[in-house]
Design a protein around this motif. Structure first.
Motif, PDB file in Angstrom:
ATOM      1  N   SER A 185      10.936 -55.008  -2.414  1.00 35.85           N
ATOM      2  CA  SER A 185      11.462 -54.065  -1.468  1.00 35.85           C
ATOM      3  C   SER A 185      10.770 -53.015  -1.641  1.00 35.85           C
ATOM      4  CB  SER A 185      13.022 -54.233  -1.955  1.00 35.85           C
ATOM      5  OG  SER A 185      13.813 -53.181  -1.485  1.00 35.85           O
ATOM      6  N   PHE A 186      10.377 -52.245  -0.521  1.00 41.01           N
ATOM      7  CA  PHE A 186       9.977 -51.006  -0.579  1.00 41.01           C
ATOM      8  C   PHE A 186      10.684 -49.903  -0.242  1.00 41.01           C
ATOM      9  CE2 PHE A 186       6.589 -54.310   0.525  1.00 41.01           C
ATOM     10  CZ  PHE A 186       5.885 -53.978  -0.294  1.00 41.01           C
ATOM     11  N   PRO A 187      10.600 -48.852  -0.886  1.00 40.87           N
ATOM     12  CA  PRO A 187      11.542 -47.681  -0.851  1.00 40.87           C
ATOM     13  C   PRO A 187      11.308 -46.848   0.384  1.00 40.87           C
ATOM     14  CG  PRO A 187      10.107 -47.213  -2.539  1.00 40.87           C
ATOM     15  CD  PRO A 187       9.578 -48.493  -2.384  1.00 40.87           C
ATOM     16  N   ALA A 188       9.915 -46.934   0.671  1.00 40.41           N
ATOM     17  CA  ALA A 188       9.567 -46.108   2.080  1.00 40.41           C
ATOM     18  C   ALA A 188       8.413 -46.882   2.698  1.00 40.41           C
ATOM     19  CB  ALA A 188       9.051 -44.648   1.516  1.00 40.41           C
ATOM     20  N   ARG A 189       8.286 -46.500   3.787  1.00 36.47           N
ATOM     21  CA  ARG A 189       7.228 -47.056   4.733  1.00 36.47           C
ATOM     22  C   ARG A 189       5.766 -46.822   4.254  1.00 36.47           C
ATOM     23  NH1 ARG A 189       7.777 -47.142  11.138  1.00 36.47           N
ATOM     24  NH2 ARG A 189       9.712 -48.371  11.276  1.00 36.47           N
ATOM     25  N   THR A 190       5.519 -45.745   3.645  1.00 40.81           N
ATOM     26  CA  THR A 190       4.221 -45.307   3.007  1.00 40.81           C
ATOM     27  C   THR A 190       4.152 -46.331   1.780  1.00 40.81           C
ATOM     28  OG1 THR A 190       4.640 -43.044   3.731  1.00 40.81           O
ATOM     29  CG2 THR A 190       2.952 -43.479   1.969  1.00 40.81           C
ATOM     30  N   THR A 191       4.935 -46.607   1.111  1.00 42.16           N
ATOM     31  CA  THR A 191       4.694 -47.435  -0.082  1.00 42.16           C
ATOM     32  C   THR A 191       4.352 -48.898   0.584  1.00 42.16           C
ATOM     33  OG1 THR A 191       6.485 -46.155  -1.335  1.00 42.16           O
ATOM     34  CG2 THR A 191       5.639 -48.296  -2.013  1.00 42.16           C
ATOM     35  N   ALA A 192       5.149 -49.327   1.378  1.00 41.03           N
ATOM     36  CA  ALA A 192       4.940 -50.531   2.153  1.00 41.03           C
ATOM     37  C   ALA A 192       3.463 -50.517   2.849  1.00 41.03           C
ATOM     38  CB  ALA A 192       5.975 -50.926   3.165  1.00 41.03           C
ATOM     39  N   ARG A 193       3.071 -49.685   3.548  1.00 42.71           N
ATOM     40  CA  ARG A 193       1.777 -49.652   3.892  1.00 42.71           C
ATOM     41  C   ARG A 193       0.659 -49.711   3.081  1.00 42.71           C
ATOM     42  NH1 ARG A 193       3.481 -44.973   8.008  1.00 42.71           N
ATOM     43  NH2 ARG A 193       4.147 -46.018   9.862  1.00 42.71           N
ATOM     44  N   LEU A 194       0.881 -48.646   1.781  1.00 36.86           N
ATOM     45  CA  LEU A 194      -0.136 -48.889   0.799  1.00 36.86           C
ATOM     46  C   LEU A 194      -0.169 -50.200   0.239  1.00 36.86           C
ATOM     47  CD1 LEU A 194       0.548 -45.553  -0.933  1.00 36.86           C
ATOM     48  CD2 LEU A 194      -1.244 -46.085   0.219  1.00 36.86           C
ATOM     49  N   ALA A 195       1.017 -50.716   0.096  1.00 39.98           N
ATOM     50  CA  ALA A 195       0.709 -52.439  -0.549  1.00 39.98           C
ATOM     51  C   ALA A 195       0.289 -53.276   0.432  1.00 39.98           C
ATOM     52  CB  ALA A 195       2.269 -52.987  -0.876  1.00 39.98           C
ATOM     53  N   ILE A 196       0.320 -53.174   1.672  1.00 44.39           N
ATOM     54  CA  ILE A 196      -0.278 -53.854   2.649  1.00 44.39           C
ATOM     55  C   ILE A 196      -1.737 -53.673   2.894  1.00 44.39           C
ATOM     56  CG2 ILE A 196      -0.516 -54.591   5.260  1.00 44.39           C
ATOM     57  CD1 ILE A 196       2.671 -54.114   5.335  1.00 44.39           C
ATOM     58  N   VAL A 197      -2.213 -52.530   2.641  1.00 49.97           N
ATOM     59  CA  VAL A 197      -3.591 -52.145   2.679  1.00 49.97           C
ATOM     60  C   VAL A 197      -4.195 -52.704   1.562  1.00 49.97           C
ATOM     61  CG1 VAL A 197      -5.239 -50.314   2.366  1.00 49.97           C
ATOM     62  CG2 VAL A 197      -3.472 -50.216   3.943  1.00 49.97           C
ATOM     63  N   ALA A 198      -3.717 -52.761   0.288  1.00 48.97           N
ATOM     64  CA  ALA A 198      -4.183 -53.296  -1.021  1.00 48.97           C
ATOM     65  C   ALA A 198      -4.206 -54.727  -0.924  1.00 48.97           C
ATOM     66  CB  ALA A 198      -3.377 -52.845  -2.060  1.00 48.97           C
ATOM     67  N   TRP A 199      -3.348 -55.487  -0.029  1.00 46.66           N
ATOM     68  CA  TRP A 199      -3.336 -57.024   0.045  1.00 46.66           C
ATOM     69  C   TRP A 199      -4.358 -57.461   0.982  1.00 46.66           C
ATOM     70  CZ3 TRP A 199      -2.793 -60.422   3.987  1.00 46.66           C
ATOM     71  CH2 TRP A 199      -2.757 -61.576   3.482  1.00 46.66           C
ATOM     72  N   ILE A 200      -4.528 -56.442   2.113  1.00 50.41           N
ATOM     73  CA  ILE A 200      -5.566 -56.784   2.879  1.00 50.41           C
ATOM     74  C   ILE A 200      -6.841 -56.710   2.354  1.00 50.41           C
ATOM     75  CG2 ILE A 200      -6.758 -56.131   5.160  1.00 50.41           C
ATOM     76  CD1 ILE A 200      -4.046 -55.572   6.357  1.00 50.41           C
ATOM     77  N   SER A 201      -7.166 -55.647   1.617  1.00 45.86           N
ATOM     78  CA  SER A 201      -8.455 -55.437   0.989  1.00 45.86           C
ATOM     79  C   SER A 201      -8.724 -56.632  -0.141  1.00 45.86           C
ATOM     80  CB  SER A 201      -8.535 -54.100   0.050  1.00 45.86           C
ATOM     81  OG  SER A 201      -9.354 -54.061  -0.628  1.00 45.86           O
ATOM     82  N   ARG A 202      -7.771 -57.027  -0.882  1.00 44.59           N
ATOM     83  CA  ARG A 202      -7.982 -58.305  -1.669  1.00 44.59           C
ATOM     84  C   ARG A 202      -8.121 -59.421  -0.667  1.00 44.59           C
ATOM     85  NH1 ARG A 202      -5.421 -62.505  -2.819  1.00 44.59           N
ATOM     86  NH2 ARG A 202      -5.901 -63.737  -4.676  1.00 44.59           N
ATOM     87  N   TYR A 203      -7.422 -59.833   0.296  1.00 42.74           N
ATOM     88  CA  TYR A 203      -7.360 -60.909   0.985  1.00 42.74           C
ATOM     89  C   TYR A 203      -9.081 -60.899   1.404  1.00 42.74           C
ATOM     90  CZ  TYR A 203      -6.138 -64.503   4.490  1.00 42.74           C
ATOM     91  OH  TYR A 203      -5.815 -65.494   5.223  1.00 42.74           O
ATOM     92  N   ASN A 204      -9.617 -59.673   2.059  1.00 45.29           N
ATOM     93  CA  ASN A 204     -10.812 -59.922   2.692  1.00 45.29           C
ATOM     94  C   ASN A 204     -11.962 -59.777   1.793  1.00 45.29           C
ATOM     95  OD1 ASN A 204      -9.987 -60.320   5.432  1.00 45.29           O
ATOM     96  ND2 ASN A 204      -9.705 -58.026   5.682  1.00 45.29           N
TER      97      ASN A 204
END
Length: 75
Positions: free
Chosen positions: A33-52
């Motif tokens: 559960s993300f407290p803000a969109r910025t936190t969610a975006r950072l988590a998604i960018v980190a996930w995509i980086s790991r995924y790729n």
């Protein structure tokens, strides 16, 4: 009736992209559960980086996309 759009162009298969987004939804949505969109975006960018960069992909012979790209670009 006749097809709409450009009938002679083949529509690219986006199943790989769909699989990636599905994996993101399974990995992040139920666990966090993300407290803000910025936190969610950072988590998604980190996930995509790991995924790729690190996660092996069956469609690429069980190597990460970044390794496949490096092999592909070598002469």
């Amino acid at each position: 009736g006749p097809p709409v759009g450009r009938p002679h162009r083949r529509v690219p298969d986006n199943s790989v992209a769909e699989k990636a987004w599905s994996s993101l939804e399974r990995a992040r949505t139920p666990l966090y559960s993300f407290p803000a969109r910025t936190t969610a975006r950072l988590a998604i960018v980190a996930w995509i980086s790991r995924y790729n960069s690190y996660r092996p992909h069956s469609t690429l012979g069980y190597i990460p996309p970044i390794d496949w790209e490096h092999q592909y670009r070598q002469p």
